[in-house]
Design a protein around this motif. Structure first.
Motif, PDB file in Angstrom:
ATOM      1  N   SER A 267       0.742  -1.326  -0.046  1.00  0.00           N
ATOM      2  CA  SER A 267      -0.071  -0.076   0.123  1.00  0.00           C
ATOM      3  C   SER A 267       0.774   1.292   0.021  1.00  0.00           C
TER       4      SER A 267
ATOM      5  N   ASP B 263      -2.043   5.843  -2.144  1.00  0.00           N
ATOM      6  CA  ASP B 263      -3.490   4.785  -1.744  1.00  0.00           C
ATOM      7  C   ASP B 263      -4.062   5.503  -0.798  1.00  0.00           C
TER       8      ASP B 263
ATOM      9  N   GLN C 171      -4.946   8.757  -0.091  1.00  0.00           N
ATOM     10  CA  GLN C 171      -5.563   9.882  -0.697  1.00  0.00           C
ATOM     11  C   GLN C 171      -6.681   9.134  -2.008  1.00  0.00           C
ATOM     12  N   GLY C 172      -5.820   8.070  -2.491  1.00  0.00           N
ATOM     13  CA  GLY C 172      -6.603   7.514  -3.596  1.00  0.00           C
ATOM     14  C   GLY C 172      -6.417   8.424  -4.961  1.00  0.00           C
TER      15      GLY C 172
END
Length: 118
Positions: free
Chosen positions: A21, A45, A47-48
């Protein structure tokens, strides 16, 4: 019944993603390989969001001659340059369910030589 090649690769990819991740300080270097092209992204990941991306379809690589392995090396160098421009030096490598050899390894080695640590 035996799994198809795509189902097997999807299972491996999910198994890897449970462990790997990315964060803002250490984003995930995700690699996607198709039959003709190869792409790499730096992903946060938490904050995406995708921080930066590079691929063999990039305008700086498209005009150059070379095999698919040589283009993977170019993509590795390009993603390392873009990451260093953003101030990113450490990443987590996500091979995307592919085996770590061939074009995936070429890209990873080029990114390491470019200054990324993983």
């Amino acid at each position: 019944m035996a799994l198809t090649k795509l189902e097997r690769r999807a299972r491996i990819k999910n198994r890897v993603r449970v462990v790997v991740s990315g964060t803002a300080e250490r984003p995930r270097l995700s690699v996607y390989r198709s039959n003709k092209q190869i792409y790499a992204q730096l992903i946060d990941d938490a904050q995406g969001v995708t921080l930066t991306a590079a691929g063999s379809t990039d305008k700086t690589i498209v005009g150059k001659e070379g095999s698919k392995s040589e283009k993977a090396t170019m993509v590795g160098n390009l993603i390392a340059e873009k990451a260093l421009a953003l101030g990113i030096t450490e990443v987590v490598f996500d091979r995307g369910g592919n085996l770590y050899h061939g074009r995936i390894k070429q890209l990873a080695d080029a990114a390491r030589k470019g200054g990324l640590k993983f």
